[in-house]
Design an enzyme around this catalytic site. Sequence first.
Site, PDB file in Angstrom:
ATOM      1  N   CYS A 428      -8.373   6.849 -17.552  1.00  0.00           N
ATOM      2  CA  CYS A 428      -7.828   6.027 -16.019  1.00  0.00           C
ATOM      3  C   CYS A 428      -6.417   5.859 -16.192  1.00  0.00           C
ATOM      4  O   CYS A 428      -5.376   6.864 -16.767  1.00  0.00           O
ATOM      5  CB  CYS A 428      -8.986   4.514 -16.626  1.00  0.00           C
ATOM      6  SG  CYS A 428      -8.097   4.273 -18.167  1.00  0.00           S
TER       7      CYS A 428
ATOM      8  N   ASN B  78     -16.724   1.884 -15.816  1.00  0.00           N
ATOM      9  CA  ASN B  78     -15.942   3.004 -16.659  1.00  0.00           C
ATOM     10  C   ASN B  78     -16.510   4.605 -17.085  1.00  0.00           C
ATOM     11  O   ASN B  78     -16.205   4.568 -18.298  1.00  0.00           O
ATOM     12  CB  ASN B  78     -16.399   2.166 -18.089  1.00  0.00           C
ATOM     13  CG  ASN B  78     -15.307   0.630 -17.763  1.00  0.00           C
ATOM     14  OD1 ASN B  78     -16.113  -0.551 -17.566  1.00  0.00           O
ATOM     15  ND2 ASN B  78     -14.535  -0.051 -17.757  1.00  0.00           N
ATOM     16  N   ILE B  85     -16.499   8.344 -20.848  1.00  0.00           N
ATOM     17  CA  ILE B  85     -16.459   6.699 -20.931  1.00  0.00           C
ATOM     18  C   ILE B  85     -15.274   6.640 -21.021  1.00  0.00           C
ATOM     19  O   ILE B  85     -14.391   6.812 -21.961  1.00  0.00           O
ATOM     20  CB  ILE B  85     -18.034   6.974 -22.324  1.00  0.00           C
ATOM     21  CG1 ILE B  85     -19.058   7.720 -21.771  1.00  0.00           C
ATOM     22  CG2 ILE B  85     -18.088   5.235 -22.339  1.00  0.00           C
ATOM     23  CD1 ILE B  85     -19.834   7.277 -23.708  1.00  0.00           C
ATOM     24  N   CYS B  86     -14.894   5.636 -20.823  1.00  0.00           N
ATOM     25  CA  CYS B  86     -13.679   4.766 -21.143  1.00  0.00           C
ATOM     26  C   CYS B  86     -14.195   3.844 -21.606  1.00  0.00           C
ATOM     27  O   CYS B  86     -14.092   2.792 -21.314  1.00  0.00           O
ATOM     28  CB  CYS B  86     -12.977   4.458 -19.777  1.00  0.00           C
ATOM     29  SG  CYS B  86     -10.436   3.954 -19.715  1.00  0.00           S
ATOM     30  N   LEU B  87     -13.656   4.144 -23.439  1.00  0.00           N
ATOM     31  CA  LEU B  87     -13.813   2.931 -24.108  1.00  0.00           C
ATOM     32  C   LEU B  87     -13.189   2.804 -25.110  1.00  0.00           C
ATOM     33  O   LEU B  87     -12.575   3.819 -26.196  1.00  0.00           O
ATOM     34  CB  LEU B  87     -15.168   3.130 -24.968  1.00  0.00           C
ATOM     35  CG  LEU B  87     -15.729   2.426 -25.749  1.00  0.00           C
ATOM     36  CD1 LEU B  87     -16.122   0.464 -24.967  1.00  0.00           C
ATOM     37  CD2 LEU B  87     -17.325   3.027 -26.643  1.00  0.00           C
TER      38      LEU B  87
END
Lengths: 666, 152
Positions: A428, B78, B85-87
């Site tokens: 992101c 996300n 995956i943005c974790l």
Amino acid sequence: MPSNYATGPNEAEITHNDGSDIDMEGDDSFLYSSGNEGCEEDDYLDYDEEDDAQYSNTRHSITAASSQTAGGTQLYSEDYYEEDDEYDYPVLNEVGKPKLQEILDSTSFSFTELVTKRQDSKIQEISTLFSLPIDIIEIFLRKYKWKHEKLIEDYMDNPEGTFKKTGVPYLNPTGPPPSSSSSITTTTTTISGEFDPHLPTPSISLKVLAPSSNSSSSSSTSVALNTRRKSKQAANSDEGLVCQICMDECTDENPAIVSSQSCSHLFCRDCWTGYLMNKFIEENESWNISCPGFRCDIPICTPYNMSLISNGGKNTDLDKLYLRARVWNYIKQNKHIAFCVHEGCGCVVECNDYNSTLQFPIPIVTCRENHVFCIRCEVANTHLPCPCYLAQAWRDKCTNDSETVNYIAANTKECPSCKETIEKNGGCNHMTCRKCKHEWCWICKGPWSEHGQNYYNCTRFNESESQAARDATSESRRELERYLHYNNHFVNHELSIKKTAKLHITIKHQIQEMQRADDSVSFHDCQFLTEAVDVLRDCRETLMWSFVLAYYMDRSVTGKSDNQAEIFEQNQVNLNFHVEELANMIENTKPQKIHSLKMEIMTKIGYVRTRRETLLKDTLESLQKDVWSFRNSDNIQFGDGKNTLQNIQKPDTSAVARKSMANASP
Amino acid sequence: MSIPKRIIKEIQRLINDPVPGIQATPHDDNLRYFEVTIDGPQQSPYQNGRFKLELYLTDEYPMAPPKVRFLTKIYHPNIDKLGRICLDILKDKWSPALQIRTVLLSIQALLSAPNPDDPLANDVAEHWKSNEPDAIKTAKEWTTKFAGAPVS
């Protein structure tokens, strides 16, 4: 063994005899005596025969080196950090003021040991001041980027806040910590009573636990933890202490080491080692290592803990990596300390005085191997007489044409906080700089904290800015021609410098040839040739960068500076002319004839040197008086440079002349 | 390369003591490669869907996080269209004390609680922020379309 010893003091002296007259008197004896005093007694006694021999050799070479450095530098004799486990070198005291006036007062020392000493003494000092263990102070200082004044100020204001900020569980230096169990209290009493900074700190120190199966009572200090751990383990299985990483039972050889008492995470020594090695090597992490436990922020990288994990230094790989990371962190965080930029040189140079851009537009220092460089730019050339911010802008500009930089421009952005180049490799827009931990937005480069609502459509990236970007592109076209003109000059001199380096080697051979052919030609008689090549090199470098200065000089706006600029250009033209003449003299003369031209060449050398010094002196005076304005067309990042330029008061000129690089008459 | 004891133990535990709603099966040829199925959590737009993931334990594991990716298309702020995956625990907040099961549980939790403030798929996040009911509707449609949930 330092390389200049191999070439012999004589030769080193010659190659560096390019500056003003060097006074070597008294240096030697001074170095010897202070050398012995500075040496720590313990280590000194530890030398075996071999080290002793090396030691005395090194001493010779330092003497040679220091006499040519023209003093002014505090010299430490020790070479590369691989060698430094063996011996503790003498610390040489300050010799005097620099004799090459363009070189700032600086301290040069070797990679690890002396920085470590410096670090340690600072830690020790603050530890005594705060009455806190050194391990905690080390973490404090690391988090404060080694700005000890700031730390002291903060701590005096709000000790608890300092603990909170650095992630260290709170420890009251004058009383027991808030949550005290029996085992903790005993240790704390010691701290408050007779303060010993080397005691492990319960709140952040690791503890080795014996395998619980038969010897849980043997380690009295960890009874409380041990039992707690055991009961927890017992619920899961009947095994002893199980490492939370490898899930193996801990053994005598690979004991369980429990993290601080505030988190009690437990891992075996092998996994601790693996974790730290991975952090040091793979992630290049040097200071922010916390407990491996999930979401555990307790800092663990302290000297005490490291010796525990490496089993008292038995794991030399880990120790070396730790030492390197520790020193690296110190040097990187400390603006006044820099590695010598020359390849293979392990020196570290400290210079405390160069902050003001106005007083020191080009802070040139020299390491004890005689490598000269600008400590602010940390690049191998001295870029005299071009101030750092212009030199940096120029370098950026010149590399801008290359494909690499195109790629960098297209795919990376600079961290808005620490200016590290960052590539976005997916994920992101919420960026966290690995180096300084600054959180920012990839799109607008603003701080992330302001972006809670605007993550996908950054309002700051508005139309007027993109319009400005388009305008800048069209202007850069017009700039190009001008740039090419100066760049041409710059590149020409750069090429010649490369050739003079070659010439240097040729002339050395020639001198040897001449001596072989004719016994009456002494080594001393031919020194002027070597000197000429050195002078040529220096002059060309100065010229090279003077064109950069000329490129950035904005003559359209400044009526007041015209006269100065005129003088500068005249100086430049004059020097350029005579440099080419000198080059012609030594390059196009046959070895047999050179001797007859000796007087002429020597006069020329003297003249050209004076011209260079005049140019440098005049330019520096103008820079220090801030009479020139520079073009901002390349969006020069003035950084600390321009800010200081604007904010600082006009410096006391006498002090400037004394301290700075301005050349006095030879 | 031999498989560390830790991985063997993790596999044994995953088989003997499975997590409800999560299946993780190591590949026959490579015990570091797992085929994972996560059931969409109840009361989430992914309810009744079965999401396939792949999980790979690198040589650095457990010092470095496993690589995890959704194979089934999913509409989630996300998770991007490639299934990444943005974790945080899969990145800088990784701890070697975490395990395969804890990672998968965290992913399951992420399905229950999308976080559009730290998005990976910007368009999805935008949708989520501007019109959450509509975004949830799309997520449900995708779950039906790709993850085999019965039409609601």
